[in-house]
Scaffold this active site. Structure first.
Site, PDB file in Angstrom:
ATOM      1  N   LYS A  10      -3.800 -27.201  10.190  1.00 20.95           N
ATOM      2  CA  LYS A  10      -4.228 -26.311  11.283  1.00 20.95           C
ATOM      3  C   LYS A  10      -3.818 -24.859  11.030  1.00 20.95           C
ATOM      4  CE  LYS A  10      -4.252 -29.903  14.898  1.00 20.95           C
ATOM      5  NZ  LYS A  10      -3.778 -30.220  16.280  1.00 20.95           N
ATOM      6  N   TYR A  50     -13.384 -32.392  18.930  1.00 23.25           N
ATOM      7  CA  TYR A  50     -12.489 -32.648  20.063  1.00 23.25           C
ATOM      8  C   TYR A  50     -13.240 -33.078  21.317  1.00 23.25           C
ATOM      9  CZ  TYR A  50      -8.491 -30.749  17.467  1.00 23.25           C
ATOM     10  OH  TYR A  50      -7.476 -30.536  16.555  1.00 23.25           O
ATOM     11  N   ASN A 113       0.681 -27.786  16.261  1.00 20.88           N
ATOM     12  CA  ASN A 113       1.370 -28.966  15.711  1.00 20.88           C
ATOM     13  C   ASN A 113       0.941 -29.298  14.270  1.00 20.88           C
ATOM     14  OD1 ASN A 113      -1.087 -30.102  16.223  1.00 20.88           O
ATOM     15  ND2 ASN A 113      -0.325 -31.785  17.475  1.00 20.88           N
ATOM     16  N   HIS A 116      -4.075 -32.152  11.848  1.00 20.44           N
ATOM     17  CA  HIS A 116      -4.960 -33.094  12.538  1.00 20.44           C
ATOM     18  C   HIS A 116      -5.209 -34.260  11.602  1.00 20.44           C
ATOM     19  CE1 HIS A 116      -8.456 -34.764  14.609  1.00 20.44           C
ATOM     20  NE2 HIS A 116      -8.990 -34.884  13.407  1.00 20.44           N
ATOM     21  N   GLU A 127     -15.738 -37.568  11.801  1.00 26.29           N
ATOM     22  CA  GLU A 127     -15.133 -36.258  11.514  1.00 26.29           C
ATOM     23  C   GLU A 127     -15.484 -35.779  10.103  1.00 26.29           C
ATOM     24  OE1 GLU A 127     -10.979 -36.847  12.555  1.00 26.29           O
ATOM     25  OE2 GLU A 127     -11.502 -37.156  14.666  1.00 26.29           O
TER      26      GLU A 127
HETATM   27  P1  IDP Z   1      -3.407 -36.194  17.927  1.00 24.18           P
HETATM   28  O1  IDP Z   1      -3.706 -34.864  17.263  1.00 24.18           O
HETATM   29  O2  IDP Z   1      -2.011 -36.646  17.651  1.00 24.18           O
HETATM   30  O3  IDP Z   1      -4.451 -37.236  17.633  1.00 24.18           O
HETATM   31  P2  IDP Z   1      -4.629 -35.941  20.551  1.00 24.18           P
HETATM   32  O4  IDP Z   1      -4.132 -36.617  21.775  1.00 24.18           O
HETATM   33  O5  IDP Z   1      -5.894 -36.440  19.926  1.00 24.18           O
HETATM   34  O6  IDP Z   1      -3.429 -35.934  19.490  1.00 24.18           O
HETATM   35  O7  IDP Z   1      -4.813 -34.402  20.922  1.00 24.18           O
HETATM   36  C1  IDP Z   1      -5.502 -33.530  20.046  1.00 24.18           C
HETATM   37  C2  IDP Z   1      -4.716 -32.252  19.944  1.00 24.18           C
HETATM   38  O8  IDP Z   1      -4.694 -31.619  21.221  1.00 24.18           O
HETATM   39  C3  IDP Z   1      -3.238 -32.447  19.590  1.00 24.18           C
HETATM   40  O9  IDP Z   1      -3.025 -32.490  18.196  1.00 24.18           O
HETATM   41  C4  IDP Z   1      -2.580 -31.254  20.229  1.00 24.18           C
HETATM   42  O10 IDP Z   1      -2.614 -30.104  19.384  1.00 24.18           O
HETATM   43  C5  IDP Z   1      -3.437 -30.990  21.441  1.00 24.18           C
HETATM   44  N1  IDP Z   1      -2.834 -31.564  22.651  1.00 24.18           N
HETATM   45  C6  IDP Z   1      -2.734 -32.877  22.967  1.00 24.18           C
HETATM   46  N2  IDP Z   1      -2.120 -33.048  24.152  1.00 24.18           N
HETATM   47  C7  IDP Z   1      -1.823 -31.790  24.588  1.00 24.18           C
HETATM   48  C8  IDP Z   1      -1.184 -31.289  25.779  1.00 24.18           C
HETATM   49  O11 IDP Z   1      -0.755 -32.029  26.668  1.00 24.18           O
HETATM   50  N3  IDP Z   1      -1.077 -29.924  25.862  1.00 24.18           N
HETATM   51  C9  IDP Z   1      -1.523 -29.085  24.908  1.00 24.18           C
HETATM   52  N4  IDP Z   1      -2.137 -29.516  23.790  1.00 24.18           N
HETATM   53  C10 IDP Z   1      -2.282 -30.855  23.632  1.00 24.18           C
HETATM   54 MG    MG Z   2      -6.444 -37.296  18.143  1.00 24.85          MG
END
Ligand code: IDP
Ligand code: MG
Length: 134
Positions: A10, A50, A113, A116, A127
């Site tokens: 990212k 997303y 974070n 992805h 994807e």
């Molecule tokens: P993942 O990336 O671990 O699969 P997902 O639940 O699919 O997690 O969420 C996609 C992305 O959205 C996450 O990597 C994170 O950057 C962001 N995200 C998920 N939950 C939150 C939240 O509660 N607040 C802000 N960003 C979030």
């Molecule tokens: Mg995810």
């Protein structure tokens, strides 16, 4: 049985100069890097990638963030590629991610974070098509 997954470094991690170290960790798993490309995610690609999060409070921020700067897109393949990469990445929120995982070591916040990774073989197929074409 060999499986494919889609992984993306990212914008925060590219901007902070962690590409080499992160690619190294994926290589260290023994999975094969089939595709690797540096580029910027378009609004349309972000929305497709997303779509499961559309309507959530963090959705707009997520799309803004993933399109905010260059990323590194990869296709990795090998046995259990999806699960192997998810385990290596660590928990979504870096504060919950174990030391030794990519998010545990490099993550700043749940928004920034670092990586992805597809969450299932079906997501991976979808994807890979979004980012590399069919
Ligand atoms: P993942 O990336 O671990 O699969 P997902 O639940 O699919 O997690 O969420 C996609 C992305 O959205 C996450 O990597 C994170 O950057 C962001 N995200 C998920 N939950 C939150 C939240 O509660 N607040 C802000 N960003 C979030
Ligand atoms: Mg995810």
């Amino acid at each position: 049985m060999s499986q494919k997954t889609y992984v993306m470094i990212k914008p925060d991690a590219v901007a902070r100069g962690f590409v080499g170290r992160i690619v190294q960790r994926f290589e260290d798993t023994g999975l094969i890097i089939e595709r690797l490309e540096y580029g910027v995610v378009t609004q349309d690609e972000a929305a497709q990638n997303y779509r499961e999060h559309e309507g959530k409070p963090f959705y707009a921020g997520l799309v803004d963030y993933i399109t905010s700067g260059p990323v590194v897109k990869m296709v990795l393949s090998g046995p259990e590629a999806v699960a192997v990469c998810r385990k290596l990445m660590g928990a979504t929120n870096p504060r919950d991610a174990a030391p030794g995982t990519i998010r545990g070591d490099f993550g700043l916040s749940v928004e920034a974070n670092v990586v992805h990774g597809s969450d299932s073989p079906e997501s991976a197929e979808r994807e890979i098509a979004i980012f590399f074409g069919a």
